[in-house]
Scaffold this motif. Sequence first.
Motif, PDB file in Angstrom:
ATOM      1  N   VAL A 105       0.834  -1.200   0.000  1.00 43.20           N
ATOM      2  CA  VAL A 105       0.000   0.000   0.000  1.00 43.20           C
ATOM      3  C   VAL A 105       0.870   1.252   0.000  1.00 43.20           C
ATOM      4  O   VAL A 105       0.670   2.179  -0.796  1.00 43.20           O
ATOM      5  N   SER A 107       3.888   1.715  -0.940  1.00 45.33           N
ATOM      6  CA  SER A 107       4.721   1.879  -2.144  1.00 45.33           C
ATOM      7  C   SER A 107       3.902   1.872  -3.425  1.00 45.33           C
ATOM      8  O   SER A 107       4.472   1.875  -4.516  1.00 45.33           O
ATOM      9  N   ASP A 108       2.571   1.837  -3.290  1.00 41.13           N
ATOM     10  CA  ASP A 108       1.688   1.770  -4.455  1.00 41.13           C
ATOM     11  C   ASP A 108       2.032   0.582  -5.350  1.00 41.13           C
ATOM     12  O   ASP A 108       2.032   0.671  -6.568  1.00 41.13           O
TER      13      ASP A 108
END
Length: 291
Positions: A105, A107-108
Amino acid sequence: MRQVLIPHQLHDLPRDLPQGDIITLNGLSMGTSWSVRYVAQPTLGHDQTAVQAAIEAALAQVVQQMSTWLLDSDISQFNQLPAGRDIIIPRDFATVLEKALQVAVQSDGCFDPTIGALVDLWGFGPAEAIHAPPSPAAINAALLQSGWRKLGWDSANRRLTQPGGLKLDFSGIAKGFGVDQVAASLQQLGLAHYLVEVGGEFYGQDVKPDGQPWWVALERSDDAGTLDEYVVAIHGLALATSGDYRRYFEYEGRRYAHTLDPATGWPLLHAPSSVSVLAASCMQLMRWRQP
């Protein structure tokens, strides 16, 4: 050239030096070697056999739960489930999964624990090694099977649901968790001064009998081919190094290393040859690409 790195944590070193000999133990686990150095204080009566057994038990539990090289491990059992089926996972597995999803989440998706199909496709997992890149169609198909958002996870009940074809891979986090577990087992035995190493990942605590901290040497090769040595003191810290110099293959003049980009399914083109990171726990030292 040697450079010395001294973290801020060294101000917290104990004033009373430990009395005893430094004992070195070692063995094999997680597809690599491990070593532990600790100060055996006579007043505590530490038995080397018991210490070795505790270390091996801690590592064996991580392997049994999180190794994709074992067909009967918990992670392999999940990876083999048909779509819609679920499994109740052990607490340690859940701890690692939740940390991995948290970083996914944050670090996308640059760190993604669900790219096992891509890891296998590129020959960097338990599947047979390859010597040429897979086809773009195969990479796209593996990408469609991946993605942390697809994972069905009920944290309250530790229930993990297979969406279909998704493969978890904890290669970027499980070894660090293993280091932390070994350190925890040493603490439970009453050992306070030690250095743990598993496959080049470290955790150090307190000092040696001569008052010196645990020093770890890092080597880095630059583009000119020269070699600098960095020496870092670790106390209450974990250290991990990752790079493209160990697991890779070359094809038509290009190097394809094991650091995969979850967004494209391809190895990174311009990744640093080596990066070393310090953190409070080794599990936090996950390998993921910068956006």
